[in-house]
Design a protein around this motif. Structure first.
Motif, mmCIF file in Angstrom:
data_model
loop_
_atom_site.group_PDB
_atom_site.id
_atom_site.type_symbol
_atom_site.label_atom_id
_atom_site.label_comp_id
_atom_site.label_asym_id
_atom_site.label_seq_id
_atom_site.Cartn_x
_atom_site.Cartn_y
_atom_site.Cartn_z
ATOM 1 N N THR A 179 -9.171 3.245 1.589
ATOM 2 C CA THR A 179 -8.792 3.136 0.209
ATOM 3 C C THR A 179 -9.923 3.408 -0.692
ATOM 4 O OG1 THR A 179 -7.355 1.202 0.699
ATOM 5 C CG2 THR A 179 -7.618 1.453 -1.523
ATOM 6 N N SER A 199 0.837 -1.068 -0.140
ATOM 7 C CA SER A 199 -0.036 0.024 0.058
ATOM 8 C C SER A 199 0.901 1.377 -0.014
ATOM 9 C CB SER A 199 -0.910 -0.178 1.358
ATOM 10 O OG SER A 199 -0.182 -0.060 2.249
ATOM 11 N N GLN A 230 -5.058 5.466 5.512
ATOM 12 C CA GLN A 230 -4.401 4.076 4.892
ATOM 13 C C GLN A 230 -3.406 3.842 5.896
ATOM 14 O OE1 GLN A 230 -3.780 4.629 0.539
ATOM 15 N NE2 GLN A 230 -4.966 2.781 0.392
#
Length: 402
Positions: free
Chosen positions: A88, A24, A107
């Motif tokens: 997200t 991520s 996030q």
């Protein structure tokens, strides 16, 4: 036993937990130039999606460790994944840079998995075996940053940056289901009160070796985070690379990370964690030093710049698992807290270096500023582990942790 939430998690689950926390962070890097245009902003502001994320990751790690020591690993992991999924989705739907940065900060909850996966390994193994096991876990984890920028580059080339975040949403939901069915509780001391936990902190904080391991890891990873903050600019503005090409070249440090972690898993129990860390910092100094010298001599290209960054990955592979095992061995009963503090120092320092790299590069025409930052960070990691090795001799002679 796999897919049994009453037992310790399978190795594959730990690998995917750690891998998701890294993916991520880097999967959207090839899209930064186009996202800058989409949000009608400048690169320095867009780069905050990295530095702010890293700064919040440091805070999350400080909180996640103690929470997992108190509530248990499973509850905290599942909660973090729920936050990641919704954050997200927010990034995917964002129409302004302010909205995007807000959800990007949320996030950072995924950093919880980075902390807790290490604490789970320490719950299950002795320090020496933990270093070896962490080496194999992070070796598998290194596949994520190796392929993530490449995947992001392909999405950017053939679709758009939103497709990358849709991909992360799907992966996050799949990981949530896996952890729900496979992640059993490993913290057998979670019934300790917060007061009892806090009473053990002074012993941890008084250990000079703990801080030495933490800062050795921080400066070692600092080379990589500086790379994350500056490489998109260097690739697109200095070397005029396409997003797809940048995606492939961004994977080179991860390739080195894979190799370094393989060596850690293979040799840590034989060579010892301190000497493995020392070798890792030497590898980084060599790679960054050669990269800088070649550029100064006028022979620098995109392939020499990114090629020598393989040594960033090799060094991190040798350094991180071993320094983590060292940190967690100081006071195993508060392993989650130790992992969180160490991780916060790593990520906090990384955030500062990423921000510094972005700022300096926005005011320069070459890659020199980034190369100098990465070299100096590697050198500081070398100095820190030398200090730890000296303190270890003192501790062994006095039979007392100081």
């Amino acid at each position: 036993m796999f897919l049994n939430n009453k037992t310790a998690p399978h190795l594959l689950t730990l690998i995917l937990m750690s891998g998701m926390s890294v993916m991520s962070m880097s999967v959207f890097l090839p899209s930064l130039p186009s996202m800058t245009e989409f949000f009608k902003t400048d690169y320095a502001l867009m780069q905050l999606s990295i530095s702010l994320y890293l700064a919040c990751t440091a805070i999350v790690q400080l909180v996640a460790g103690p929470l997992s020591d108190y509530f248990g690993r499973r509850r905290v992991v599942l909660s973090a994944l729920i936050i990641l999924i919704f954050a997200t989705i927010g990034c995917y739907l964002s129409k302004s840079i302010e909205t995007f940065l807000f959800f990007r900060i949320l996030q950072a909850s995924i950093a919880t998995l980075m902390v807790i996966s290490k604490a789970i390994v320490r719950d299950m193994a002795s320090p020496e075996k933990a270093a070896s096991m962490l080496g194999y876990v992070t070796m598998g984890m290194s596949v994520a940053p190796m392929i993530a920028p490449s995947i992001g580059g392909l999405f950017e080339t053939y679709y758009n940056w939103q497709a990358t975040f849709l991909f992360v949403i799907i992966l996050s939901f799949g990981l949530f289901l896996l952890c729900w069915f496979d992640l059993g509780e490993t913290n057998k001391e979670k019934n300790k009160s917060l007061r009892e936990q806090v009473s053990e902190y002074p012993i941890l904080f008084a250990s000079r070796r703990f801080w030495g391991y933490a800062f050795a890891a921080a400066f070692s990873t600092g080379t990589f985070f500086a790379f994350l903050g500056g490489a998109p600019f260097v690739g697109s503005k200095v070397f005029n690379l396409s997003p797809a090409t940048m995606g492939v070249l961004f994977g080179l440090p991860a390739l080195g990370f894979f190799g370094g972690n393989f060596l850690t898993g293979k040799f840590s129990m034989r060579i010892g964690i301190d000497r493995m860390i020392l070798l890792g910092t030497i590898a980084q100094i060599f790679g960054m030093g050669m990269s800088l010298i070649i550029s100064i001599l006028g022979f620098g290209t995109a392939f020499t710049f990114f090629g020598f960054c393989i040594f960033i990955g090799i060094g991190n592979g040798l350094t991180l698992a071993n320094s983590t095992a060292g940190m967690l061995s100081i006071r195993p009963s508060v392993a989650g807290t130790a992992s969180g503090i160490g991780g916060a120092i790593q990520i906090g320092g990384g955030s500062a270096l990423a921000t510094l790299a972005g700022f300096l590069l926005s005011n320069s025409e070459g890659a020199y500023a980034l190369q100098i930052i990465m070299f100096l960070s590697a050198l500081m990691g070398f100095i820190c582990i030398l200090y730890v090795m000296r303190r270890t001799k003192v501790v062994m002679s006095n039979d007392k942790e100081v």
